[in-house]
Each structure stands twice: as C-alpha cells, then as structure tokens.
Write an enzyme that holds these catalytic residues in place. Sequence first.
Site, short mmCIF file in Angstrom:
data_model
loop_
_atom_site.label_atom_id
_atom_site.label_comp_id
_atom_site.label_asym_id
_atom_site.label_seq_id
_atom_site.Cartn_x
_atom_site.Cartn_y
_atom_site.Cartn_z
N LYS A 196 -11.82 -6.20 -3.95
CA LYS A 196 -13.07 -6.41 -3.21
C LYS A 196 -14.29 -6.04 -4.05
CE LYS A 196 -11.12 -5.61 1.41
NZ LYS A 196 -9.82 -4.99 1.10
N ASP A 199 0.82 -1.21 0.00
CA ASP A 199 0.00 0.00 0.00
C ASP A 199 0.86 1.26 0.00
OD1 ASP A 199 -2.21 -1.72 0.11
OD2 ASP A 199 -2.14 -1.78 2.30
P1 BMP Z 1 -1.87 -3.15 7.24
O1 BMP Z 1 -1.04 -4.42 7.47
O2 BMP Z 1 -1.02 -1.98 6.92
O3 BMP Z 1 -2.88 -2.92 8.31
O4 BMP Z 1 -2.67 -3.41 5.87
C1 BMP Z 1 -3.67 -4.38 5.75
C2 BMP Z 1 -4.12 -4.51 4.33
O5 BMP Z 1 -5.06 -5.58 4.23
C3 BMP Z 1 -4.80 -3.30 3.73
O6 BMP Z 1 -4.43 -3.21 2.37
C4 BMP Z 1 -6.28 -3.59 3.86
O7 BMP Z 1 -7.01 -3.01 2.80
C5 BMP Z 1 -6.32 -5.10 3.76
N1 BMP Z 1 -7.39 -5.78 4.55
C6 BMP Z 1 -7.47 -5.67 5.93
O8 BMP Z 1 -6.67 -4.99 6.56
N2 BMP Z 1 -8.45 -6.37 6.60
C7 BMP Z 1 -9.35 -7.18 5.97
O9 BMP Z 1 -10.17 -7.80 6.62
C8 BMP Z 1 -9.28 -7.27 4.56
C9 BMP Z 1 -8.29 -6.58 3.88
O10 BMP Z 1 -8.22 -6.69 2.56
#
Ligand code: BMP
Length: 362
Positions: free
Chosen positions: A97, A38
């Site tokens: 999604k 991201d």
């Molecule tokens: P991070 O590890 O920085 O929190 O990022 C998590 C990633 O996973 C983001 O891209 C978010 O859109 C995605 N995501 C999430 O966090 N939880 C879900 O349940 C589904 C996701 O796609």
Amino acid sequence: PTLLETFSSRAQTATHPLTAYLLRLMDLKASNLCLSADVSTARELLQLADKVGPSIVVLKTHHDVVSGWDFHPHTGTGARLAQLARKHGFLIFEDRKFGDIGHTVQMQYVGGSARIIDWAHIVNVNMVPGKAAVTALAEAEAKWRERYQYEVKTSVTVGTPRSDTFDEQPEESGWWNTDEEGQNREGVGRKGSIVSVTTLTQHYESATSPRFPRDETKGEDCLYAGIDEPPIERGLLILAQMSSAGNFMNREYTQACVEAAREHRRFVMGFVSQESLNSEPDDHFIHMTPGCQLPPEGEEENGTVAGDGLGQRYNTPQKLIGLCGTDIVIVGRGILKAGDPQSEAERYRTTAWKAYLSRVTK
Ligand code: BMP
C-alpha cells in the site's frame, strides 16, 4: 469484459501480460483464491506457502509484519518465496500500500533492504497522495525491467568471479558497482573486485534469484508444468475500495482510481476492491477482494459473516464473486486460524471456484 466472460477467454484480451498469465493460471489450477499470509515469522511464512501453494494463485504478504525476514537478494526470504511460487504456480503480491509522493514510493519499491520489486510480482498503491504515485511506480518498474534485460543480455568479461555459490560469500560481499571502462554496474563479489556481467548472470541463476529465475516450472518438482514462467513485467493494483467499516474511499475517489488505472494499462493490472469496476469496453482489469470469510462448515450462508471487532467486515465468496463480480478472494484468518489451514484453503478454493462457475454459466 462482462461478468459472464470466463477467465480463459479474458486471458486472451487482457492488456497486462501478467494479468493474462494470472488468468491462465487460475483456469489451470481451478483457483481464484489468494492467501493473505499474515504470519509473524519467516519460517511460518515459507512453510505455509509450501503447504497451501497448490490451492492458491496468489500469495499476499505484508513483509513488514514478518520477523526474521532475510533480506539477502538471492537466498533470502523473498528469493525463497519466489522459488516456492515457481514450484507451485502462484504469484506473490506484497500488500505494501505505497502511499507517499512519487519520488519516495519509487525508492520504497525498488530499494531499501527489502527490494520489493525483485521478489513481488504484484504490489499495490494507496492513491491518497494523487495519481503521481502510480506514474512514479510505473516509471520505476520500467527502469528496473530495462536493467534486468540489460543484465541478462550483456556479456562482457572483466576479471574473475570470486566464488561459485552465494552461500560461500564472505561477510563483506554484497552489492556494489563494478567499473568497466568507467561504467557503473551493480555487481556482486569481494569488495573492490571486478566481476563480469556474464559471470554475474550465472551467479544469479545458480542462486535462484527471482530476478534471474531458473526454469523450474519445467522441472519435476513443479506441480503445474503446463504453465511457463510468469513474464518479467511487474504489476500494480490500485486500492480503490476497502473492506473496513467507515473507510473514506467514496464513489468519487474510487472513480479517480479507475481513471488512473486506465492511464497506465500496461502497468496497472486492476484493483483491490469490493466489486467489479470494469465499465468500459477497454477495461480488462482484475479485481482482488479482501474481507472474505466462510461461515463454519455446516452453517448456512447468507452473504456475510461477523467482523473481527477491529473494523474488518466479511463477505462470503459466493457474494463477492457471484454477486459483486470480483475475481479473486483474499483470505487471511479464515484459513490461518483453522485447525488444518491446508484443507481449509481447499474449502475456500472450491467454494470460490463454484461461485465463479455459477456466475459465468448463468
Ligand atoms: P483477514 O482475512 O485475516 O481479515 O485479512 C485480510 C487481509 O487483507 C489483511 O492482510 C489486510 O491487511 C488486507 N486488506 C483488508 O483486509 N482490507 C482491505 O480493504 C485491504 C487490504 O489489503
């Protein structure tokens, strides 16, 4: 499979060819790590994919948060990511999604500027509108694949190609229909020119299009020569559970996701979920889990890490892989915000892999 079964053994029984491929890749690279890339510019994205590529088996994108995304079907950001995927041996998962009626999600999957299906091996669906979204995406993928195979196999020659390299294509070049005996075919060339399908195929190959991949896995710059190109089949993950606090995906909803997956075993690879959802003997689904972080180096691990203040909740790889039985951890900021993302990715890879090893040797 039971939680004790190894990835390499599951590769033998997986229903979806891309799942079988991914499980082999995981075994080969000793990695069950997905980087959630991201970042906000295309340049950063490509640099990151090249650096972290050796540690991961899946690169997850949100193409719509990236500025400067180049939509060119053969030389753009998607095509370049696909090239890096072949070089390092990972799959691309566009976290789109999809969440609309069947007809709309089909268009969003194969069309528009992004043409997601061309470069993303895996996409996911938010099944809120109902199971039809899954059926519709499966249908779109089958049609796309049929056309791909047709384009590769067919050889008819009509007219001459304009230019040997896409880089030299003038502004007005692009995609349109070439007409040979009244048939409509997608083509590339100067507007109005007729290009043979054979020539098109050669064009694609020379331009390293993800749809016509060059066999770079066997080239010297490939780190994982032990594995061939991924199969052309695309895969879907159903978003069955979320990591965020207070989400509305209850047990009943999750179970409906499992049922939809069972109805489309040749297209649905598995789930984005917080635990393993395989419960019947025929369930060979793979599980990818976001909401994963490690405590800072040296600090004790107790299964959870503080959230991000915006609803995100974090569990450790040990808990998700070892206890909840998921297969791949998806990590974004845990790696991205580190001083050295490359070595932090290695720390996540080794921890998640250890959690897997201790699960299967219990
Ligand atoms: P991070 O590890 O920085 O929190 O990022 C998590 C990633 O996973 C983001 O891209 C978010 O859109 C995605 N995501 C999430 O966090 N939880 C879900 O349940 C589904 C996701 O796609």
